[in-house]
Design a protein around this motif. Structure first.
Motif, PDB file in Angstrom:
ATOM      1  N   THR A 176     -36.277   7.227 -16.917  1.00 29.44           N
ATOM      2  CA  THR A 176     -35.576   6.044 -17.393  1.00 29.44           C
ATOM      3  C   THR A 176     -34.910   5.357 -16.214  1.00 29.44           C
ATOM      4  OG1 THR A 176     -33.932   5.194 -18.964  1.00 29.44           O
ATOM      5  CG2 THR A 176     -33.443   7.298 -17.905  1.00 29.44           C
ATOM      6  N   MET A 177     -34.974   4.045 -16.199  1.00 28.76           N
ATOM      7  CA  MET A 177     -34.317   3.280 -15.150  1.00 28.76           C
ATOM      8  C   MET A 177     -32.923   2.932 -15.626  1.00 28.76           C
ATOM      9  SD  MET A 177     -35.466  -0.261 -13.307  1.00 28.76           S
ATOM     10  CE  MET A 177     -36.974   0.480 -12.724  1.00 28.76           C
ATOM     11  N   GLY A 178     -31.949   3.516 -15.002  1.00 26.28           N
ATOM     12  CA  GLY A 178     -30.582   3.304 -15.427  1.00 26.28           C
ATOM     13  C   GLY A 178     -30.019   1.980 -14.943  1.00 26.28           C
ATOM     14  N   ASN A 179     -28.792   1.737 -15.317  1.00 25.63           N
ATOM     15  CA  ASN A 179     -28.078   0.563 -14.830  1.00 25.63           C
ATOM     16  C   ASN A 179     -27.768   0.707 -13.354  1.00 25.63           C
ATOM     17  OD1 ASN A 179     -28.047  -0.742 -17.315  1.00 25.63           O
ATOM     18  ND2 ASN A 179     -26.141   0.225 -17.951  1.00 25.63           N
ATOM     19  N   PHE A 180     -27.249  -0.354 -12.751  1.00 26.04           N
ATOM     20  CA  PHE A 180     -26.807  -0.287 -11.369  1.00 26.04           C
ATOM     21  C   PHE A 180     -25.657   0.719 -11.235  1.00 26.04           C
ATOM     22  CE2 PHE A 180     -27.945  -5.050 -10.523  1.00 26.04           C
ATOM     23  CZ  PHE A 180     -29.285  -4.714 -10.479  1.00 26.04           C
ATOM     24  N   THR A 181     -25.643   1.416 -10.142  1.00 19.90           N
ATOM     25  CA  THR A 181     -24.504   2.265  -9.804  1.00 19.90           C
ATOM     26  C   THR A 181     -23.418   1.397  -9.157  1.00 19.90           C
ATOM     27  OG1 THR A 181     -25.319   2.714  -7.587  1.00 19.90           O
ATOM     28  CG2 THR A 181     -26.094   4.177  -9.360  1.00 19.90           C
TER      29      THR A 181
END
Length: 518
Positions: A209-214
Motif C-alpha cells: 500500500t502506498m501510504g500518505n506523505f511522511t
C-alpha cells in the motif's frame, strides 16, 4: 515558468514540486529483481499514478529492464464484454508503448496480429516479450475499475501467462488500484457465480500500500518551493500542515498552493509562513469545496459510507461498527475516508473531520433562523457563548421532533443539529475544530473566536458514564489550555421541554465543567 504545487492530475517534474518516487516505493525494486507479481493499492489522489510514472522512467533510465505503465480504465465502459475489453487492453498497451518507449522497444505489428479474441492481451504480451532484448516490467493501473467478466479475463490471462516469464511474458508485473485483489468479489455473468479475486490471481506475491506523505516528505516538498522562491515556512507551520493533513498528498499540495500561489493570498514577499496562515488556508479550502473535497462530500450520500460515518459520529462505538458489513468498512478504508487508530476507526485526518460534519449539517445551517451578529458582544467583539446556548435550547424545544425526519445519519442526528447551530454562528468570525472516533463514544470540539476558546464534549444518554465523561472533558480542556468545558448530553426521543438545557456545575480535575442535558 515557475514550478508549483499540483492538485490536478499526475505531476510533471518540470512543472510541479515532486518527490523522488524511490522514497515512496522502497520495496518494489526487490520484488522486480525477484520476478514477482504484486499489488499496489492506495486511496485516490495519494499520488499512485505520479509515483508509478516517475518510477517507470527511473527503471528505463537504468537500462536493465524495459518498464511500461498502462491504464486499463477505458475497459470499464464495455463492462462484461470480454472480447471488447481485450481490445481495450491491447490498444492501451500499444498507445502507452508508442508514447513512452523508444522505437526499438515498441511492440512490432506482428504482436497485434492473429490474436485470440478471448485471450488477446495474453497473446500480445507473449509475442512482445519474445521480441524484447531485455525483460519487461509492466504496471497496470485501474485494474479494479473493471467489471465482472472483463476483470476476470484480465486476471486469468495474467495467471495463464505467468509460467512463461521472463522470456515470453513480463518478468515482473504490478496491478495498481484502490483495493487489494483479495478484496475483489467478482460476479461472472458467463458462469453465473461469484469469484474471489485472490483465487483468480493466485500468483500474487505481495500486496503493498502506498501510504500518505511522511513528515519528512512534507518538508522535502515544501523545501523545493523555498529553494526556488526563498519563501520560508516556520517549523510550527510545517508541523501543523502535517498534523492537519496527516500527509494526504492532495491536501498537502492544496495547502501549499493556497498559501503560496492563489491570487488572493496576502502574504508579503519574503515573510515566513506561520501557523495562523495555515489555519486560514485550511478554512478557505473547506469553504471553497475544491474538487477533492467536493468528491468527498458527494460520497457521504452513499449508504455504505453513511453507515460507517454515522457510527463514528453518533457515538455508537464498537457495537454499532460490528453490525456494519465488512465490505462497507473496507470501502471507506479504500477511499481513504477513514483509517484505523489506537482509538478505533477514525476519520482519516482533521480536515476531513471538519468537512464531514459541516457538510452533513449544512441543510440545518441553511434554514436556521439565526444571525451570527446577535451573539457577538458589541463592546469587544467576543462571543457570548451563554447566549449561543440559550438560543439553541429554545430552538431545540420547538423543533427537536422534526430532526430525525430530516437526518440521513440517525445516530448523529442531535450532534449534527447542535454543530450546525454553532457553525452558523462561528462562521461570523471564528472556526471550530473537532475530534471523534468509533469506540470513544463522544465528539470533542473547540470553538476558536476572537482569541478565546470554548471546549465542548457531545454525548448521547445511552453512552453517558458520568465519571468517565468528566475525565474526558477535563483532559480535553487541559489539552486546549482552558479552565472550563461544556459536557452536552443528548436524550433520544421527545424531550421534556422543561428539561432541555438543565445544567449542573461541577469542579473536577481542576476544571469547571458544565453538564447540560438536552
Amino acid at each position: 515558468m515557475k514550478r508549483f504545487f499540483n492538485t490536478a492530475g499526475p505531476n510533471q517534474p518540470a512543472d510541479h514540486y515532486t518527490l523522488n518516487p524511490l522514497t515512496r516505493l522502497t520495496t518494489v525494486r526487490e520484488l522486480i529483481e525477484n520476478k514477482r507479481y504484486f499489488i499496489l493499492h492506495a486511496p485516490r489522489q495519494t499520488g499512485k499514478t505520479t509515483t508509478m510514472l516517475r518510477f517507470v522512467e527511473a527503471i528505463n533510465q537504468e537500462g536493465k529492464y524495459i518498464a511500461l505503465y498502462i491504464n486499463v480504465e477505458p475497459a470499464q465502459a464495455v463492462r462484461t464484454d470480454v472480447a471488447a475489453a481485450n481490445r481495450v487492453f491491447v490498444g492501451s498497451l500499444k498507445t502507452w508503448a508508442r508514447e513512452t518507449l523508444p522505437t526499438e522497444y515498441r511492440p512490432s505489428a506482428t504482436c497485434f496480429e492473429d490474436l485470440d479474441p478471448e485471450g488477446a492481451f495474453r497473446d500480445c504480451l507473449g509475442k512482445w516479450c519474445s521480441e524484447l532484448s531485455k525483460p519487461l516490467v509492466l504496471f497496470i493501473d485501474e485494474a479494479d475499475s473493471l467489471i465482472g467478466d472483463s476483470l476476470l479475463s484480465l486476471l486469468r490471462q495474467l495467471r495463464s501467462g505467468y509460467p512463461n516469464r521472463p522470456a515470453k511474458f513480463p518478468h515482473s508485473l504490478s496491478l495498481i488500484g484502490l483495493r487489494d485483489v483479495r478484496d475483489f468479489r467478482i460476479y461472472s455473468e458467463l458462469e453465473k457465480r461469484y469469484e474471489i479475486g485472490g483465487s483468480a490471481f493466485n500468483i500474487k506475491d505481495k500486496s503493498l500500500t502506498m501510504g500518505n506523505f511522511t513528515p519528512e516528505n512534507v518538508r522535502d516538498l515544501y523545501a523545493q518551493h523555498t529553494a526556488e522562491t526563498g519563501q520560508q515556512f516556520s517549523e510550527e507551520a510545517l508541523n501543523l500542515i502535517f498534523e492537519q493533513t496527516q500527509g494526504q498528498p492532495w491536501l498537502v499540495n492544496a495547502l501549499g498552493r493556497e498559501l503560496c500561489f492563489e491570487e488572493h493570498k496576502v502574504l508579503p514577499e519574503g515573510r515566513t509562513i506561520v501557523p495562523e496562515d495555515v489555519q486560514k488556508a485550511i478554512e478557505t479550502l473547506i469553504q471553497r469545496r475544491d474538487v477533492h473535497l467536493d468528491n468527498l462530500q458527494d460520497k457521504l450520500t452513499e449508504r455504505r459510507v453513511a453507515v460507517v460515518v454515522d457510527a463514528i459520529m453518533g457515538g455508537g462505538g464498537f457495537q454499532k461498527l460490528a453490525e456494519i458489513p465488512k465490505d462497507d468498512l473496507q470501502f471507506c478504508l479504500d477511499l481513504g475516508l477513514v483509517t484505523k487508530s489506537p482509538n478505533g476507526l477514525v476519520i482519516a485526518n482533521p480536515i476531513y473531520r471538519e468537512v464531514i460534519p459541516r457538510e452533513l449539517s449544512s441543510v440545518h445551517q441553511d434554514v436556521l433562523p439565526v444571525n451570527p451578529a446577535w451573539f457577538v458582544r458589541p463592546e469587544n467583539g467576543k462571543l457570548d457563548i451563554e447566549k449561543v446556548l440559550s438560543a439553541f435550547f429554545e430552538f431545540y424545544r420547538e423543533n427537536s421532533e422534526m430532526l430525525p425526519q430530516q437526518a440521513i445519519y440517525p445516530e448523529a442526528t442531535y450532534h449534527l443539529a447542535f454543530m450546525a447551530w454553532l457553525q452558523r454562528i462561528v462562521n461570523g468570525g471564528g472556526y471550530i475544530r473537532r475530534e471523534y472516533a468509533a469506540g470513544l463514544g463522544f465528539i470533542d470540539l473547540v470553538i476558536h473566536f476572537a482569541g478565546e476558546k470554548f471546549v465542548f464534549e457531545l454525548k448521547t444518554e445511552a453512552n453517558f458514564k458520568r465519571q468517565k465523561a468528566l475525565d474526558q472533558i477535563c483532559q480535553y480542556a487541559e489539552r486546549m489550555s482552558v479552565g472550563s468545558g461544556y459536557l452536552v448530553v443528548f436524550r433520544k426521543g421527545m424531550p421534556d421541554p422543561e428539561a432541555v438545557g438543565q445544567r449542573e456545575t461541577v469542579q473536577h480535575g481542576g476544571k469547571t465543567v458544565y453538564i447540560i442535558w438536552v
